[in-house]
Design a protein around this motif. Structure first.
Motif, PDB file in Angstrom:
ATOM      1  N   GLY A  46       0.815  -1.201   0.000  1.00 40.79           N
ATOM      2  CA  GLY A  46       0.000   0.000   0.000  1.00 40.79           C
ATOM      3  C   GLY A  46       0.849   1.251   0.000  1.00 40.79           C
ATOM      4  N   LEU A  47       0.180   2.359   0.272  1.00 38.40           N
ATOM      5  CA  LEU A  47       0.828   3.674   0.314  1.00 38.40           C
ATOM      6  C   LEU A  47       0.994   4.084   1.774  1.00 38.40           C
ATOM      7  CD1 LEU A  47       1.770   6.335  -1.019  1.00 38.40           C
ATOM      8  CD2 LEU A  47      -0.647   7.049  -1.017  1.00 38.40           C
ATOM      9  N   VAL A  48       2.191   4.503   2.124  1.00 39.48           N
ATOM     10  CA  VAL A  48       2.468   4.910   3.498  1.00 39.48           C
ATOM     11  C   VAL A  48       3.435   6.089   3.474  1.00 39.48           C
ATOM     12  CG1 VAL A  48       4.393   3.282   3.742  1.00 39.48           C
ATOM     13  CG2 VAL A  48       3.136   4.037   5.783  1.00 39.48           C
ATOM     14  N   GLN A  49       3.362   6.926   4.482  1.00 40.45           N
ATOM     15  CA  GLN A  49       4.286   8.051   4.584  1.00 40.45           C
ATOM     16  C   GLN A  49       5.634   7.578   5.129  1.00 40.45           C
ATOM     17  OE1 GLN A  49       2.278  11.057   6.950  1.00 40.45           O
ATOM     18  NE2 GLN A  49       1.602  12.108   5.095  1.00 40.45           N
ATOM     19  N   ALA A  50       6.658   8.323   4.805  1.00 36.01           N
ATOM     20  CA  ALA A  50       7.989   8.013   5.324  1.00 36.01           C
ATOM     21  C   ALA A  50       7.944   7.957   6.845  1.00 36.01           C
ATOM     22  CB  ALA A  50       8.987   9.064   4.856  1.00 36.01           C
ATOM     23  N   GLY A  51       8.618   6.949   7.389  1.00 38.21           N
ATOM     24  CA  GLY A  51       8.601   6.731   8.829  1.00 38.21           C
ATOM     25  C   GLY A  51       7.527   5.770   9.284  1.00 38.21           C
ATOM     26  N   GLY A  52       6.616   5.449   8.397  1.00 40.01           N
ATOM     27  CA  GLY A  52       5.522   4.553   8.739  1.00 40.01           C
ATOM     28  C   GLY A  52       5.898   3.089   8.626  1.00 40.01           C
ATOM     29  N   SER A  53       4.894   2.231   8.821  1.00 37.68           N
ATOM     30  CA  SER A  53       5.109   0.786   8.829  1.00 37.68           C
ATOM     31  C   SER A  53       4.081   0.078   7.970  1.00 37.68           C
ATOM     32  CB  SER A  53       5.003   0.245  10.258  1.00 37.68           C
ATOM     33  OG  SER A  53       5.970   0.813  11.109  1.00 37.68           O
ATOM     34  N   LEU A  54       4.483  -1.074   7.467  1.00 37.21           N
ATOM     35  CA  LEU A  54       3.590  -1.986   6.767  1.00 37.21           C
ATOM     36  C   LEU A  54       4.008  -3.408   7.097  1.00 37.21           C
ATOM     37  CD1 LEU A  54       3.296  -0.549   3.110  1.00 37.21           C
ATOM     38  CD2 LEU A  54       1.453  -0.716   4.788  1.00 37.21           C
ATOM     39  N   TYR A  87       6.026 -13.526   6.689  1.00 36.92           N
ATOM     40  CA  TYR A  87       5.693 -12.121   6.882  1.00 36.92           C
ATOM     41  C   TYR A  87       6.949 -11.269   6.728  1.00 36.92           C
ATOM     42  CZ  TYR A  87       1.607 -14.186   9.115  1.00 36.92           C
ATOM     43  OH  TYR A  87       0.489 -14.926   9.382  1.00 36.92           O
ATOM     44  N   LEU A  88       6.729 -10.018   6.345  1.00 34.69           N
ATOM     45  CA  LEU A  88       7.812  -9.042   6.346  1.00 34.69           C
ATOM     46  C   LEU A  88       7.268  -7.792   7.028  1.00 34.69           C
ATOM     47  CD1 LEU A  88      10.737  -8.494   5.410  1.00 34.69           C
ATOM     48  CD2 LEU A  88       9.748  -7.318   3.419  1.00 34.69           C
ATOM     49  N   GLN A  89       7.699  -7.569   8.254  1.00 31.24           N
ATOM     50  CA  GLN A  89       7.338  -6.364   8.987  1.00 31.24           C
ATOM     51  C   GLN A  89       8.327  -5.267   8.615  1.00 31.24           C
ATOM     52  OE1 GLN A  89       4.719  -5.719  11.170  1.00 31.24           O
ATOM     53  NE2 GLN A  89       5.459  -3.594  11.055  1.00 31.24           N
ATOM     54  N   MET A  90       7.812  -4.172   8.093  1.00 36.76           N
ATOM     55  CA  MET A  90       8.659  -3.079   7.611  1.00 36.76           C
ATOM     56  C   MET A  90       8.371  -1.831   8.438  1.00 36.76           C
ATOM     57  SD  MET A  90       8.375  -3.698   3.489  1.00 36.76           S
ATOM     58  CE  MET A  90       6.664  -3.191   3.411  1.00 36.76           C
ATOM     59  N   ASN A  91       9.371  -1.383   9.169  1.00 35.74           N
ATOM     60  CA  ASN A  91       9.254  -0.186   9.999  1.00 35.74           C
ATOM     61  C   ASN A  91      10.191   0.902   9.489  1.00 35.74           C
ATOM     62  OD1 ASN A  91       7.477  -1.612  11.709  1.00 35.74           O
ATOM     63  ND2 ASN A  91       9.176  -2.351  12.965  1.00 35.74           N
ATOM     64  N   SER A  92       9.957   2.116   9.925  1.00 34.72           N
ATOM     65  CA  SER A  92      10.803   3.256   9.536  1.00 34.72           C
ATOM     66  C   SER A  92      11.005   3.297   8.029  1.00 34.72           C
ATOM     67  CB  SER A  92      12.162   3.168  10.250  1.00 34.72           C
ATOM     68  OG  SER A  92      12.000   3.140  11.645  1.00 34.72           O
ATOM     69  N   LEU A  93       9.928   3.183   7.317  1.00 35.42           N
ATOM     70  CA  LEU A  93      10.007   3.119   5.859  1.00 35.42           C
ATOM     71  C   LEU A  93      10.527   4.426   5.270  1.00 35.42           C
ATOM     72  CD1 LEU A  93       6.792   1.083   5.214  1.00 35.42           C
ATOM     73  CD2 LEU A  93       9.045   0.477   4.346  1.00 35.42           C
ATOM     74  N   LYS A  94      11.270   4.284   4.180  1.00 39.05           N
ATOM     75  CA  LYS A  94      11.858   5.416   3.473  1.00 39.05           C
ATOM     76  C   LYS A  94      11.352   5.421   2.037  1.00 39.05           C
ATOM     77  CE  LYS A  94      16.180   4.594   5.999  1.00 39.05           C
ATOM     78  NZ  LYS A  94      17.629   4.306   5.847  1.00 39.05           N
ATOM     79  N   PRO A  95      11.383   6.578   1.374  1.00 38.61           N
ATOM     80  CA  PRO A  95      10.983   6.610  -0.044  1.00 38.61           C
ATOM     81  C   PRO A  95      11.780   5.623  -0.904  1.00 38.61           C
ATOM     82  CG  PRO A  95      11.053   8.826   0.832  1.00 38.61           C
ATOM     83  CD  PRO A  95      11.585   7.930   1.914  1.00 38.61           C
ATOM     84  N   ASP A  96      13.036   5.373  -0.547  1.00 35.89           N
ATOM     85  CA  ASP A  96      13.855   4.415  -1.299  1.00 35.89           C
ATOM     86  C   ASP A  96      13.358   2.978  -1.181  1.00 35.89           C
ATOM     87  OD1 ASP A  96      17.162   5.941  -0.901  1.00 35.89           O
ATOM     88  OD2 ASP A  96      15.493   6.354  -2.259  1.00 35.89           O
ATOM     89  N   ASP A  97      12.443   2.714  -0.234  1.00 32.49           N
ATOM     90  CA  ASP A  97      11.878   1.373  -0.101  1.00 32.49           C
ATOM     91  C   ASP A  97      10.738   1.131  -1.085  1.00 32.49           C
ATOM     92  OD1 ASP A  97      12.250   1.787   3.438  1.00 32.49           O
ATOM     93  OD2 ASP A  97      13.529   0.595   2.111  1.00 32.49           O
ATOM     94  N   VAL A 147       4.509  -1.480  -2.819  1.00 29.18           N
ATOM     95  CA  VAL A 147       4.732  -0.665  -1.625  1.00 29.18           C
ATOM     96  C   VAL A 147       5.212   0.700  -2.094  1.00 29.18           C
ATOM     97  CG1 VAL A 147       6.136  -0.343   0.441  1.00 29.18           C
ATOM     98  CG2 VAL A 147       5.227  -2.606  -0.114  1.00 29.18           C
ATOM     99  N   THR A 148       4.501   1.739  -1.710  1.00 29.24           N
ATOM    100  CA  THR A 148       4.872   3.102  -2.072  1.00 29.24           C
ATOM    101  C   THR A 148       5.029   3.921  -0.804  1.00 29.24           C
ATOM    102  OG1 THR A 148       3.637   2.918  -4.150  1.00 29.24           O
ATOM    103  CG2 THR A 148       4.250   5.137  -3.409  1.00 29.24           C
ATOM    104  N   VAL A 149       6.206   4.527  -0.659  1.00 28.49           N
ATOM    105  CA  VAL A 149       6.500   5.348   0.526  1.00 28.49           C
ATOM    106  C   VAL A 149       6.639   6.795   0.067  1.00 28.49           C
ATOM    107  CG1 VAL A 149       7.995   5.679   2.512  1.00 28.49           C
ATOM    108  CG2 VAL A 149       7.703   3.386   1.547  1.00 28.49           C
ATOM    109  N   SER A 150       5.775   7.648   0.569  1.00 29.44           N
ATOM    110  CA  SER A 150       5.806   9.062   0.181  1.00 29.44           C
ATOM    111  C   SER A 150       6.662   9.856   1.171  1.00 29.44           C
ATOM    112  CB  SER A 150       4.398   9.621   0.133  1.00 29.44           C
ATOM    113  OG  SER A 150       3.806   9.579   1.431  1.00 29.44           O
ATOM    114  N   SER A 151       7.293  10.898   0.636  1.00 35.78           N
ATOM    115  CA  SER A 151       8.175  11.718   1.484  1.00 35.78           C
ATOM    116  C   SER A 151       7.421  12.863   2.129  1.00 35.78           C
ATOM    117  CB  SER A 151       9.318  12.265   0.639  1.00 35.78           C
ATOM    118  OG  SER A 151       8.810  13.011  -0.437  1.00 35.78           O
TER     119      SER A 151
END
Length: 123
Positions: free
Chosen positions: A10-18, A80-90, A119-123
């Motif tokens: 999904g779409l999440v802001q930078a610093g968020g988790s999926l 599962y893949l828990q992704m925290n502190s997401l960055k736009p580069d992810d 997975v889309t990470v917005s800045s």
């Protein structure tokens, strides 16, 4: 044959988790490892994380170490893949894959692949 179905992108802001899920079905009893890979537009598919199914041993790419966690649920036959502190580069399409011989980072060794989840990470 093994079928793999990813979900949770999904779409999440930078610093968020999926949390991504990969449900496996079919002839999975001899599966050795499950891996997560990702591919951004114009780039090659790259290793993210992998887990040895029986023992739970894990390996990670340096770029995600400390932020991402791979795990598995034997009863649900799901990785599962828990992704925290997401960055736009992810930002990428994330794929799960199954290997029947070894735990590794090379996508060419993995036999079965899911269809991918964006997975889309917005800045």
């Amino acid at each position: 044959q093994v079928q793999l179905v990813e979900s949770g992108g999904g779409l999440v802001q930078a610093g968020g988790s999926l949390r991504l899920s990969c449900a496996a079905s079919g002839r999975t009893s001899t599966r050795h490892a499950m891996g997560w890979f990702r591919q951004a537009p114009g780039k090659e598919r790259e290793f993210v994380a992998a887990i040895r199914w029986s023992a739970g041993v894990t390996i990670y790419a340096e770029s995600v170490k400390g932020r991402f966690t791979i795990s598995r649920d034997n009863a649900k036959n799901t990785a599962y893949l828990q992704m925290n502190s997401l960055k736009p580069d992810d930002t990428a399409v994330y794929y799960c894959a199954a290997d029947f011989e070894r735990l590794g980072r090379d996508p060419s060794q993995y036999t079965y692949w899911g269809q991918g989840t964006q997975v889309t990470v917005s800045s």
